[in-house]
Design a protein around this motif. Structure first.
Motif, PDB file in Angstrom:
ATOM      1  N   GLU A  82      -3.807   8.279  -6.330  1.00 52.64           N
ATOM      2  CA  GLU A  82      -4.514   9.281  -5.520  1.00 52.64           C
ATOM      3  C   GLU A  82      -4.296  10.684  -6.085  1.00 52.64           C
ATOM      4  OE1 GLU A  82      -5.997   8.596  -2.215  1.00 52.64           O
ATOM      5  OE2 GLU A  82      -5.858   6.450  -2.592  1.00 52.64           O
ATOM      6  N   ASN A  87       0.727   3.731  -5.926  1.00 54.97           N
ATOM      7  CA  ASN A  87      -0.577   3.980  -5.307  1.00 54.97           C
ATOM      8  C   ASN A  87      -0.767   5.456  -4.972  1.00 54.97           C
ATOM      9  OD1 ASN A  87      -1.283   1.185  -5.342  1.00 54.97           O
ATOM     10  ND2 ASN A  87       0.033   0.873  -3.571  1.00 54.97           N
ATOM     11  N   GLN A  88       0.338   6.143  -4.678  1.00 55.48           N
ATOM     12  CA  GLN A  88       0.255   7.589  -4.445  1.00 55.48           C
ATOM     13  C   GLN A  88      -0.103   8.305  -5.755  1.00 55.48           C
ATOM     14  OE1 GLN A  88       0.604   7.570  -1.224  1.00 55.48           O
ATOM     15  NE2 GLN A  88       1.636   5.580  -1.307  1.00 55.48           N
ATOM     16  N   ASN A 112      -5.459  -0.586  -2.952  1.00 52.11           N
ATOM     17  CA  ASN A 112      -4.291  -1.218  -2.337  1.00 52.11           C
ATOM     18  C   ASN A 112      -4.069  -0.711  -0.919  1.00 52.11           C
ATOM     19  OD1 ASN A 112      -3.979  -1.298  -5.328  1.00 52.11           O
ATOM     20  ND2 ASN A 112      -2.163  -2.512  -4.831  1.00 52.11           N
ATOM     21  N   HIS A 113      -4.516   0.521  -0.644  1.00 48.59           N
ATOM     22  CA  HIS A 113      -4.365   1.073   0.702  1.00 48.59           C
ATOM     23  C   HIS A 113      -5.159   0.278   1.739  1.00 48.59           C
ATOM     24  CE1 HIS A 113      -1.893   4.320  -0.517  1.00 48.59           C
ATOM     25  NE2 HIS A 113      -2.825   5.087  -1.044  1.00 48.59           N
ATOM     26  N   LYS A 114      -6.140  -0.482   1.280  1.00 47.57           N
ATOM     27  CA  LYS A 114      -6.960  -1.264   2.206  1.00 47.57           C
ATOM     28  C   LYS A 114      -6.344  -2.630   2.516  1.00 47.57           C
ATOM     29  CE  LYS A 114     -11.257   0.858   0.535  1.00 47.57           C
ATOM     30  NZ  LYS A 114     -12.579   0.609  -0.100  1.00 47.57           N
ATOM     31  N   ASP A 118       0.785  -1.233   0.000  1.00 42.04           N
ATOM     32  CA  ASP A 118       0.000   0.000   0.000  1.00 42.04           C
ATOM     33  C   ASP A 118       0.817   1.283   0.000  1.00 42.04           C
ATOM     34  OD1 ASP A 118       0.511  -0.987   2.733  1.00 42.04           O
ATOM     35  OD2 ASP A 118      -0.531   0.814   3.366  1.00 42.04           O
ATOM     36  N   ASP A 119       2.059   1.268   0.536  1.00 45.26           N
ATOM     37  CA  ASP A 119       2.806   2.525   0.613  1.00 45.26           C
ATOM     38  C   ASP A 119       3.667   2.800  -0.618  1.00 45.26           C
ATOM     39  OD1 ASP A 119       4.755   0.641   0.975  1.00 45.26           O
ATOM     40  OD2 ASP A 119       5.577   1.486   2.825  1.00 45.26           O
ATOM     41  N   SER A 133      -7.137   4.438  -4.272  1.00 43.86           N
ATOM     42  CA  SER A 133      -6.316   3.228  -4.328  1.00 43.86           C
ATOM     43  C   SER A 133      -6.867   2.174  -3.375  1.00 43.86           C
ATOM     44  CB  SER A 133      -4.866   3.548  -3.953  1.00 43.86           C
ATOM     45  OG  SER A 133      -4.126   2.356  -3.797  1.00 43.86           O
ATOM     46  N   HIS A 141      -2.980  -3.464   3.394  1.00 45.67           N
ATOM     47  CA  HIS A 141      -2.020  -3.506   4.506  1.00 45.67           C
ATOM     48  C   HIS A 141      -1.127  -4.747   4.429  1.00 45.67           C
ATOM     49  CE1 HIS A 141      -4.306  -0.184   6.095  1.00 45.67           C
ATOM     50  NE2 HIS A 141      -5.398  -0.923   6.162  1.00 45.67           N
TER      51      HIS A 141
END
Length: 591
Positions: free
Chosen positions: A454, A450-451, A462-464, A445-446, A460, A466
């Motif tokens: 956004e 993915n940034q 993918n942020h969900k 996610d980081d 994103s 973890h």
């Protein structure tokens, strides 16, 4: 006198050096010119090295120096083997005893030499191995295998396992690496096998060399069907052509053919593949489940139906040495194995945008990054824009290119400002899933990608997740279906043809909106979403896809403008490969 360390057998006059530049004739004795100087001394897991059938999950102390006795095109270790100064201040001087002490301090099971070849630092490695054996530590290495009988005999009493990178079974392919013949490597494979040293073989799958890979498998079969063969899907970097890269699908197809010859065949550099797993050769039960873990690496995720060296379903004895570690070690960021070379490429790729043309300037920045916690900080800073900007300016200041840094930063900020302005009143944000390779390998996610989603007006998913991985890990189809993304982007580092990706989704039972509406996208060029400032072009492309009512960037035109502005060269898609460092395959630094 003749140097007897590798089969180049250089004739070296008194006071002269061998062709690799690592050894000197001093009064009739070959001496190592740069002994006990290490670029890397860091912990690494067995599978990241990689070695898959020796002490699974074991934690080793990786040692790497600089230099190599080969000169291979497209080498993934180019920055270490060819470009790093052998007297760089980034190198640390450590005695063999200090290496042993560090292995114990980090609670390692043993010591391994990889990334560059131990033949470039033979006496250094030999002394470490001798001392390691006195302390009951495991020793191993990855090597091109070009030992002389004399040097192999000297090392063999002190080493437990060897991974040999076999280029092929012809002298012609070895000529491309600057050496005469393949025969010494074949001889050494037989010697190592007969001595009972654990042996794994790695070979490269380039598009068009499938018959050569099958020949390698048949050569190994004459010794044992149980010798593990690591099939490295070719990643074209340095001066290699993108045309030489097979798709993951093509490599998986070859993998199945090789499995008809050997029992244990593994496909690397292919995120999401099932071909990294170990199956019982008799009943085909899954025993060891692994994930892609960065270039040339794997990560053992789960052990099933295996105990005490046997398949628990049919009781077949599995050709695996050592015990399975009960603890799991995960490397941090760029540390451990080949991802470090990608980190140095990221630095070089940023400097290329600033107009840096001298190798010494690049090396200076590498030295700073490799000092202290620089590598760890770089891994964090490149994942978000504000810290990335600071990194650009920091590197520019190091080499006196502050103006170039400001110009690049201003360009990137202007693009981002234009995008943000148009997104001010947007209410609907499409849900986006970012994948590398096959459909179920989700980016963690980081990650920067993915940034970018956004920043381009997407959400994103993918942020969900973890998840931890390098650069991600496999998820289940059930979880992906639950996330139900509107759009899927495939990473431009290791991509997958969209039509084949769509077919794979149907085969797996993935029924999300993105698949139903065929909203699956590759970037137009490699490394347009990570690894160098070229990701700003990827941001434009993502914005086009997410909000076509707002954005109409002509990506090829933007790429051409970017290349002319920052590289002083027009953008030619066919010249771009997977290198973070080089904007095109013909880019060469001045020495």
């Amino acid at each position: 006198m003749v140097c007897k360390i590798c089969e180049r057998r250089c004739l070296v006059p008194d006071g002269g050096f061998g062709l690799c530049g690592r050894y000197e004739n001093k009064a009739g004795s070959m001496r190592e010119r740069f002994p006990n100087l290490y670029l890397v001394t860091a912990p690494i897991s067995a599978e990241t090295m990689p070695v898959l059938h020796f002490s699974p999950r074991a934690k080793f102390l990786q040692i790497s120096t600089t230099g190599c006795n080969f000169d291979c095109s497209g080498c993934i270790s180019t920055v270490v083997a060819k470009e790093m100064d052998e007297q760089s201040k980034a190198l640390k001087s450590l005695t063999p005893q200090q290496i042993i002490n560090k292995a114990f301090e980090l609670k390692c099971d043993g010591i391994v030499f990889l990334m560059n070849d131990p033949l470039a630092s033979f006496y250094t490695f030999l002394e470490v191995c001798k001392l390691a054996k006195k302390h009951n530590l495991i020793t191993g290495c990855s090597t091109n295998g070009y030992f002389t009988p004399e040097s192999l005999e000297e090392l063999s009493s002190y080493i437990d396992f060897i991974n040999i990178g076999l280029k092929g079974l012809s002298k012609e392919i070895y000529h491309t690496c600057g050496v005469k013949s393949h025969k010494p490597v074949l001889r050494n494979i037989e010697t190592i096998y007969n001595k009972g040293i654990h042996l794994e073989i790695a070979c490269i799958h380039k598009r068009g060399n499938e018959d050569k890979v099958l020949e390698i498998a048949k050569f190994l079969q004459q010794f044992s069907q149980n010798i593990p063969l690591q099939l490295m899907r070719f990643i074209p970097i340095d001066d290699a052509s993108i045309e030489d890269e097979p798709s993951i699908y093509e490599s998986e197809k070859l993998h199945q053919q090789v499995k008809e010859i050997l029992n244990f065949v593994y496909l690397f550099n292919s995120p999401g593949t099932e071909c990294l797993n170990t199956y019982c050769p008799t009943c085909k039960t899954l025993l060891f489940e692994r994930d892609f873990y960065g270039p040339m690496g794997a990560k053992l995720r789960e052990i099933k139906n295996y105990a005490n060296g046997h398949c628990q379903v049919c009781n077949e004895k599995i050709a695996l040495q050592g015990i399975v570690s009960k603890t799991i070690f995960d490397e941090n960021g760029f540390e451990g194995g080949y991802p470090m070379t990608r980190a140095l490429e990221i630095v070089e790729g940023t400097l290329a945008c600033l107009g840096v043309k001298q190798q010494r300037d690049v090396t200076q920045c590498w030295e700073e990054i490799l000092s202290g916690e620089g590598l760890k900080k770089l891994h964090i800073d490149i994942q978000n824009f504000d810290d990335y900007v600071a990194t650009i300016f920091y590197l520019g200041k190091l080499v006196g290119k502050q103006e170039g840094a400001r110009e690049l930063i201003d360009y990137m900020k202007n693009v981002m400002h234009e995008i943000q302005e148009k997104l001010l009143h947007v209410k609907h944000k499409p849900k986006v899933y970012y994948v590398m390779g096959k459909p179920l390998f989700a980016l963690e996610d980081d990650r920067l990608e993915n940034q970018l989603v956004e920043l381009a007006g997407g959400e994103s998913v993918n942020h969900k997740l973890h998840i931890n991985g390098r650069p991600g890990r496999k998820i289940t189809k059930e979880l992906l279906n639950q996330l139900n993304p509107d759009i899927i982007f495939i990473s431009s580092f290791l991509d997958f043809p969209t039509e084949r990706f769509y077919e794979e989704c149907l085969k797996l039972g993935i029924n999300v909106k993105a698949v139903e509406k065929r909203q699956i996208y590759n970037h137009i060029a490699p490394c347009f979403d990570f690894g160098s400032p070229r990701w700003i072009l990827g941001l434009m492309y993502i914005a086009n896809i997410l909000h076509p009512e707002l954005f109409h960037f002509d990506i090829e035109k933007e790429a051409d403008n970017f290349y002319k502005k920052f590289y002083d060269k027009e953008f030619i898609l066919a010249d771009v490969n997977r290198s973070f460092a080089k904007p095109h395959r013909y880019h060469v630094l001045e020495m």
